[in-house]
Design a protein around this motif. Sequence first.
Motif, short mmCIF file in Angstrom:
data_model
loop_
_atom_site.label_atom_id
_atom_site.label_comp_id
_atom_site.label_asym_id
_atom_site.label_seq_id
_atom_site.Cartn_x
_atom_site.Cartn_y
_atom_site.Cartn_z
N GLU A 33 -64.12 -4.96 6.34
CA GLU A 33 -65.40 -5.34 6.93
C GLU A 33 -65.20 -5.98 8.30
OE1 GLU A 33 -69.68 -5.91 6.78
OE2 GLU A 33 -68.21 -4.55 5.90
N LEU A 34 -64.18 -6.82 8.44
CA LEU A 34 -63.92 -7.46 9.73
C LEU A 34 -63.52 -6.43 10.78
CD1 LEU A 34 -62.02 -10.68 8.56
CD2 LEU A 34 -64.30 -10.57 9.58
N ARG A 35 -62.67 -5.49 10.38
CA ARG A 35 -62.25 -4.45 11.33
C ARG A 35 -63.44 -3.60 11.75
NH1 ARG A 35 -57.39 -3.00 8.10
NH2 ARG A 35 -58.53 -1.12 7.55
N ARG A 36 -64.29 -3.25 10.79
CA ARG A 36 -65.45 -2.43 11.13
C ARG A 36 -66.40 -3.19 12.06
NH1 ARG A 36 -70.52 -1.85 10.06
NH2 ARG A 36 -70.50 -3.71 8.77
N GLU A 37 -66.64 -4.45 11.75
CA GLU A 37 -67.59 -5.22 12.53
C GLU A 37 -67.06 -5.49 13.94
OE1 GLU A 37 -71.33 -7.17 12.88
OE2 GLU A 37 -70.49 -5.91 11.28
N ALA A 38 -65.75 -5.71 14.07
CA ALA A 38 -65.18 -6.03 15.38
C ALA A 38 -65.03 -4.81 16.26
CB ALA A 38 -63.83 -6.71 15.21
N ALA A 39 -64.97 -3.60 15.68
CA ALA A 39 -64.86 -2.36 16.46
C ALA A 39 -63.68 -2.40 17.42
CB ALA A 39 -66.16 -2.09 17.22
N GLY A 40 -62.56 -3.00 16.98
CA GLY A 40 -61.36 -3.03 17.81
C GLY A 40 -61.38 -4.07 18.91
N ASN A 41 -62.35 -4.98 18.90
CA ASN A 41 -62.46 -5.99 19.94
C ASN A 41 -61.76 -7.27 19.48
OD1 ASN A 41 -63.70 -8.24 21.56
ND2 ASN A 41 -64.83 -6.53 22.45
N PRO A 42 -60.63 -7.64 20.08
CA PRO A 42 -59.88 -8.80 19.58
C PRO A 42 -60.64 -10.11 19.70
CG PRO A 42 -58.93 -7.95 21.62
CD PRO A 42 -59.95 -6.96 21.19
N ARG A 43 -61.39 -10.29 20.78
CA ARG A 43 -62.13 -11.54 20.93
C ARG A 43 -63.18 -11.69 19.84
NH1 ARG A 43 -65.65 -12.72 26.33
NH2 ARG A 43 -67.06 -14.31 25.48
N LEU A 44 -63.86 -10.60 19.51
CA LEU A 44 -64.86 -10.66 18.45
C LEU A 44 -64.18 -10.89 17.10
CD1 LEU A 44 -67.73 -10.44 17.46
CD2 LEU A 44 -67.53 -7.95 17.49
N LEU A 45 -63.03 -10.26 16.89
CA LEU A 45 -62.31 -10.45 15.64
C LEU A 45 -61.92 -11.92 15.45
CD1 LEU A 45 -61.35 -8.64 13.31
CD2 LEU A 45 -59.15 -8.43 14.47
N VAL A 46 -61.45 -12.56 16.52
CA VAL A 46 -61.10 -13.98 16.46
C VAL A 46 -62.33 -14.81 16.11
CG1 VAL A 46 -60.34 -15.96 17.83
CG2 VAL A 46 -59.15 -13.77 18.05
N SER A 47 -63.44 -14.53 16.74
CA SER A 47 -64.66 -15.29 16.49
C SER A 47 -65.16 -15.11 15.06
CB SER A 47 -65.75 -14.88 17.49
OG SER A 47 -66.93 -15.61 17.28
N LEU A 48 -65.10 -13.89 14.55
CA LEU A 48 -65.56 -13.65 13.18
C LEU A 48 -64.72 -14.42 12.18
CD1 LEU A 48 -66.19 -9.78 13.33
CD2 LEU A 48 -67.92 -11.59 13.31
N VAL A 49 -63.40 -14.41 12.36
CA VAL A 49 -62.52 -15.12 11.44
C VAL A 49 -62.79 -16.62 11.49
CG1 VAL A 49 -60.11 -15.73 11.00
CG2 VAL A 49 -60.73 -13.36 11.44
N GLN A 50 -63.01 -17.15 12.68
CA GLN A 50 -63.23 -18.59 12.83
C GLN A 50 -64.54 -19.05 12.20
OE1 GLN A 50 -62.85 -19.04 17.07
NE2 GLN A 50 -60.64 -19.41 16.97
N HIS A 51 -65.47 -18.14 11.94
CA HIS A 51 -66.75 -18.51 11.36
C HIS A 51 -66.79 -18.28 9.84
CE1 HIS A 51 -68.13 -18.67 15.51
NE2 HIS A 51 -69.23 -19.24 15.08
N LEU A 52 -65.64 -17.93 9.24
CA LEU A 52 -65.60 -17.72 7.80
C LEU A 52 -64.73 -18.78 7.14
CD1 LEU A 52 -65.17 -13.83 7.64
CD2 LEU A 52 -67.27 -15.13 7.31
N THR A 53 -65.07 -19.14 5.92
CA THR A 53 -64.30 -20.11 5.16
C THR A 53 -63.13 -19.41 4.48
OG1 THR A 53 -65.56 -19.77 3.13
CG2 THR A 53 -66.41 -21.39 4.72
N PRO A 54 -62.11 -20.17 4.05
CA PRO A 54 -61.00 -19.54 3.32
C PRO A 54 -61.44 -18.77 2.08
CG PRO A 54 -60.38 -21.74 4.04
CD PRO A 54 -61.84 -21.57 4.36
N ARG A 55 -62.43 -19.26 1.37
CA ARG A 55 -62.90 -18.54 0.18
C ARG A 55 -63.56 -17.22 0.56
NH1 ARG A 55 -63.27 -20.71 -4.68
NH2 ARG A 55 -65.17 -19.54 -5.15
N GLN A 56 -64.29 -17.21 1.66
CA GLN A 56 -64.89 -15.96 2.12
C GLN A 56 -63.82 -14.99 2.60
OE1 GLN A 56 -67.54 -17.67 4.99
NE2 GLN A 56 -69.33 -17.58 3.64
#
Length: 949
Positions: free
Chosen positions: A212-235
Amino acid sequence: MTLSTTGRAPRRLSGRSGELAVLEKLLALLAAGHGTTLVLTAPPGLGRSALALHTAEGHRAGPVLRTTAAPAERLLPYSGLHALLCSAPDALPLPVRPAEVLRSGLAPAALLDLLTALGARRPLLVCVDDVHLWDPRSRAALTFAVRRLTARAGVAVLLTATDGRDGAHGRNGAEALSGLPVLRLGPLDAVDADELLTELTPCHIGSAVREELRREAAGNPRLLVSLVQHLTPRQLSGRQPLPHPLPGGEDLLDAYAAPLAALPDDTRALLLLVAAAEEHEPEGAGADAGLLLRAGRLAGIAPGRTAPAESAGVLRGAGSRIRFTHPLTRRAVLRDAPLDRRLAAHRLLAAALEGPDLALPRLVQRACAADGYHPALADALALAAVAPAPHADRAGALARAAALSPDETLRATRFAAAAEHAWLAGEPGQARVLLARVRTVPAPGHAHYVRGLLALRDGPAADAGQALLTAAALLAPHDTVRTVHALLGAAEAAWAAGDARGCLDAMSRVPASPDDPALDRYRAGICALLAGRPEEGDALLRGYVARVMGSGTADPGPGPGHASDPGHDSAPGSRPGPVPGDPAPLLRAGIAALVVGEVDIACRAGARALAAVRAHGPDALLPQALEHLAYGELRAGRHARARVHAHEGLAAADRLGQRNAAAHLHAVLALAASAEGDARTCAAHAQAARAGAGPHGLLHATTLASWAVARAELAVGRSAEAAALLAPLVGPGPRPGHFASRTALVPCFVEAAVLAGRGADARAAVEAFAAWCARTADPHAPAQLARCRALLAPDTEAAARYEEALAHHDRSGGDFERARTQLLYGHWLRRRRRPRAARTPLRDALASFERCGALLWCDRVRGELRAAGEPAPANPAHTTTPAAPLLLLTPQQQRVARCVAEGATNREVARRLSVSTRTVDHHLRNVFAALGVRSRTELARLLAAPGPW
């Protein structure tokens, strides 16, 4: 939303090895006094600023002038040059003060003189990030100077900018930078995105979350970093559901949305329609232009209002489709639109989808416009998600139906059905994401079924088998079709793992169906073989092959783990009836034909199965269809055809994320290379096969890889090594080899064992091979058996056995196997001091090997011909030229020298070359005298020296 505390900045630039190499070369040239210019271009978030900073920090040979453009200052003349000069270190003398530049400007020629003077002192790096956001005068002066800097000026200039036009502020920037060398950054691929995800957080990330993260980020590393930082460890671990939509990346999406503000209102309204239409299409497919025209007419928008967006580089048309130039622009459009406008756009699209053949997309658009649960619409979607709609469309419709279903159990069942169709469409990542939304405990049997299918193609075989057995137990009361599929898949998993007992257990549990008598015959035949009743099993499988191959359409039953379309029509457990063009029975027929030795029929079945997959799908079966056909061609001795099909299958397996299929295809390619390629190619494919098969317990693939390596060793005369590899694979009982491959390996093992002086070890294997030959229809088996017996026969019988083998070859055809028999016959004649008689079969062997492209074996035949007293011309496309010292030796002395240089003892050399130890001693003394060396160490050192030997 609670921010994750686990995110951290990446320690390195993932996926940018090529770009980093270019920038390192730029710095190396600069350190040597040679300047150059480079413009890094990319959409926002792909890492151009990080690369610029990395380059600036890596310059140690001189000063750096570095600045990042400030958009707020772009209306202030010369503010960019002022910021650049203010970045100069204190030790750098500047003839022009920055304050003067801001007051009165700086002529382009003066900037050129300034940079040249600074570069003459020490190598100078000028780095401007986001130069397209500079004020126009600063940008014009800098590009004027850059175009006139010479390579000897000692100045390197690195600029970064958006690629293409991105609105009013990007157009002039693009024009000003035209003509300069450009390096465009692309999005991260799946492997690089996975590496970055692993780098970002120390906690475990679930496979579905990764997808899901790969699909949502569409290969954009900055967006991938931001998505990870907004999720909890359980998520991140998958223990807690992901929020929809995913939070994060708002500032980045603002950058993609910025160019849209300058577009006309009606154009932006059309952009929302395009984004809404693309929402249920495959990624990158775009929207139908006719649909948009009709929806725009309903909204009162005049035709042709997409032109401003196309001119701005936001949209592009391709035939009858219109798509956004970047997927994040589409997401920015949807994010910025108010909810009521998004829902209105979907309602317009639903109204524009007229006609009975558009019922499914119309319902999907209505579902997108729904607010909250809608049971009636969900039921209508589930009823419409049937053939002939593509699997991808059915997956999307069922996912929408699940989201609209208030009942948790029904929602889980529909998500599982959507995951199955996503898998069949060749989207395993999307299938995992959909399975993660199945929240009922216990999960329905359908979810276990899809998990088993996913693991069967990309996971441990044992896990796949257990998941499919669980699915079969849960599905048995209400879904006969998928129960059969699950049990056959479990049998395939056990087969791949070399678990004969597990395969028999799963096959014996496949329910007999009065609607599918041919499938029951296949089940009974496999069970009979595994239970030790080969004659009964062969008869049943031959009947199955005749039934499937003799009819115009294949039997509709599901295959052993080959997930053909089970026909999800009105309900998960419905019986679909015959499926025209179903490739699964043809794949089973190919397996059955290979088991009973009908190699040509197996190839025809494989070819028909491949044609069915290409015509009707599902895409998920393409690697298996190509694998089966490649292996059939390999068994038939047509190595070139096998290689072509295996390469195509490997590309399909990589694209579809099927690592298990890739391991098997690497093994097939290794076998093909052991005949027609070279040892290095064979070893590379064998290593790839083992690397993929080992962790997943795919014993069949590892056995084939070991066979390939052994055959390559045999081709170059290393018979002892080949025998050592094959001996553990051919014996009875719990052995490291696969139970179904033992007989196929016997001819190679017997040849290697006899040539290595281990003939006693091969006699038991030959007897087992003879029993198999008595019942198989394999056209090569009688000749191979006669060859094995010739190798073990006394001198008084061997010649007759070889002649018998060649007579069988004349009836069966196949250049490769015949050439191997001729090679061994010629070798036997030469060893009996009959060199003149040996030359005839050796010449024939050389011609046959060359005709079938078995270049690896040609060199061995040429060596035998030289040893028999006939010079054999070398193949310039395959062989190498000996080093000068080896030219002093005879062919046999060269072979002895090479073996000794590799560390072999005289006894080992004698076994490898099929000569006596006394002969090796004699040749070795002559080698020492001819080369002027006094020890084995000196000989090894001489032959290890650089040279093409």
